[in-house]
Scaffold this motif. Structure first.
Motif, PDB file in Angstrom:
ATOM      1  N   THR A   7       0.982  -1.235  -0.091  1.00 45.06           N
ATOM      2  CA  THR A   7       0.008   0.195   0.031  1.00 45.06           C
ATOM      3  C   THR A   7       0.698   1.175   0.048  1.00 45.06           C
ATOM      4  N   THR A  11       0.960   4.101  -2.918  1.00 45.38           N
ATOM      5  CA  THR A  11       0.810   5.299  -2.667  1.00 45.38           C
ATOM      6  C   THR A  11       2.101   6.258  -2.995  1.00 45.38           C
ATOM      7  N   SER A  12       3.180   5.830  -2.836  1.00 46.63           N
ATOM      8  CA  SER A  12       4.160   6.579  -3.363  1.00 46.63           C
ATOM      9  C   SER A  12       4.293   6.850  -4.737  1.00 46.63           C
ATOM     10  N   TRP A  15       1.342   9.362  -5.789  1.00 50.22           N
ATOM     11  CA  TRP A  15       1.694  10.509  -5.116  1.00 50.22           C
ATOM     12  C   TRP A  15       2.225  11.571  -6.420  1.00 50.22           C
ATOM     13  N   SER A  29      -4.200  14.605   0.782  1.00 48.45           N
ATOM     14  CA  SER A  29      -3.726  14.097   2.137  1.00 48.45           C
ATOM     15  C   SER A  29      -4.324  13.431   2.906  1.00 48.45           C
ATOM     16  N   SER A  31      -7.510  11.850   2.070  1.00 46.41           N
ATOM     17  CA  SER A  31      -7.659  10.686   1.435  1.00 46.41           C
ATOM     18  C   SER A  31      -6.779   9.606   1.576  1.00 46.41           C
ATOM     19  N   LEU A  32      -5.268  10.029   1.453  1.00 49.00           N
ATOM     20  CA  LEU A  32      -4.209   8.987   1.785  1.00 49.00           C
ATOM     21  C   LEU A  32      -4.259   8.502   3.299  1.00 49.00           C
TER      22      LEU A  32
END
Length: 90
Positions: A7, A11-12, A15, A29, A31-32
Motif C-alpha cells: 500500500t 501510494t508513493s 503521489w 492528504s 484521502s491518503l
C-alpha cells in the motif's frame, strides 16, 4: 505486513501522478490518511495511536525523525510478532 508495504509503495507511486491534478493537497492528504487507516484496520491494528502515527509521519517528512529507522523497524517487528505471530528474526 506485506500488504502495508505494498500500500505504501503504491501510494508513493500514485503521489507523483497526483501532483499535476487540480485537487488540493489537503484533500489528497486526507484521502491518503483514510486509505492507510483502512489498511491498518484490515490488518487488525485497531489500537494504533493516530496522533503518534501522524507525528511520526510528519517528523519523517520534515527530516526530524526522533528515533533511528533501525529502532523503528525493531518496534514494527516486535508488534508484528505480537499481533500476527510473524518472526522477523530480531
Amino acid at each position: 505486513m506485506r500488504s502495508i508495504a505494498i500500500t505504501l509503495l503504491l501510494t508513493s507511486l500514485l503521489w507523483g501522478g497526483l501532483s499535476a491534478q487540480t485537487e488540493s493537497m489537503d484533500s489528497v492528504s486526507y484521502s491518503l490518511g483514510l486509505l492507510m487507516a483502512k489498511n491498518l484496520k484490515q490488518q487488525g491494528l485497531t489500537e494504533i495511536n493516530a496522533e503518534e502515527l501522524a507525528r511520526g509521519f510528519s517528523d519523517m517528512l520534515g527530516g526530524n525523525a526522533q528515533i533511528d529507522l533501525g529502532i523503528a523497524t525493531k518496534h514494527i517487528g516486535k508488534a508484528a510478532s505480537q499481533f500476527f505471530g510473524i518472526d522477523f528474526g530480531e
